[in-house]
Design a protein around this motif. Structure first.
Motif: not given
Length: 125
Positions: A1-26
């Motif tokens: 079984q794999v466990q997944l944890v997301e991170s990197g979300g947040g508040l950004v203005q329209a037109g901006g950029s963001l990178r979200v990540s997902c780290v797996a373990s197990g």
């Protein structure tokens, strides 16, 4: 079984950029095809992007094509979603999902076995 944890979300203005990540373990991430989904308040969870186990094949929802890029680093057991030119309608909780030994493109949330807890992305106008 794999466990997944997301991170990197947040508040950004329209037109901006963001990178979200997902780290797996197990388990070794290279055994899993990966997808990103999102769910806005009052709406159903929807497909965003898919990446094959090797990273050689990707697929996107029409709504994000040309703006979002999915990638993975199997050595670091991590999947990324780079989001550019963000719009207020991109506001949602973003989830990563895994399908064991997946090969073909999967866009239905019923086709993924493992899910992270989600990370909130808010785009202000």
């Amino acid at each position: 079984q794999v466990q997944l944890v997301e991170s990197g979300g947040g508040l950004v203005q329209a037109g901006g950029s963001l990178r979200v990540s997902c780290v797996a373990s197990g388990r070794t991430l290279s055994n899993y095809a990966m997808g990103w989904f999102r769910q806005a308040p009052g709406k159903e969870r929807e497909f965003v992007a898919f990446i094959s186990r090797s990273g050689g094949n990707t697929y996107y929802a029409d709504s994000v094509k040309g703006r979002f890029t999915i990638s993975r680093d199997n050595a670091k057991n991590t999947v990324f979603l780079q989001m550019n030119s963000l719009k207020p309608e991109d506001t949602a909780v973003y989830y990563c999902a895994a399908r064991y030994l997946g090969t073909v493109v999967r866009t239905s949330n019923r086709e993924y076995e493992y899910w992270g807890q989600g990370t909130q992305v808010t785009v202000s106008s």
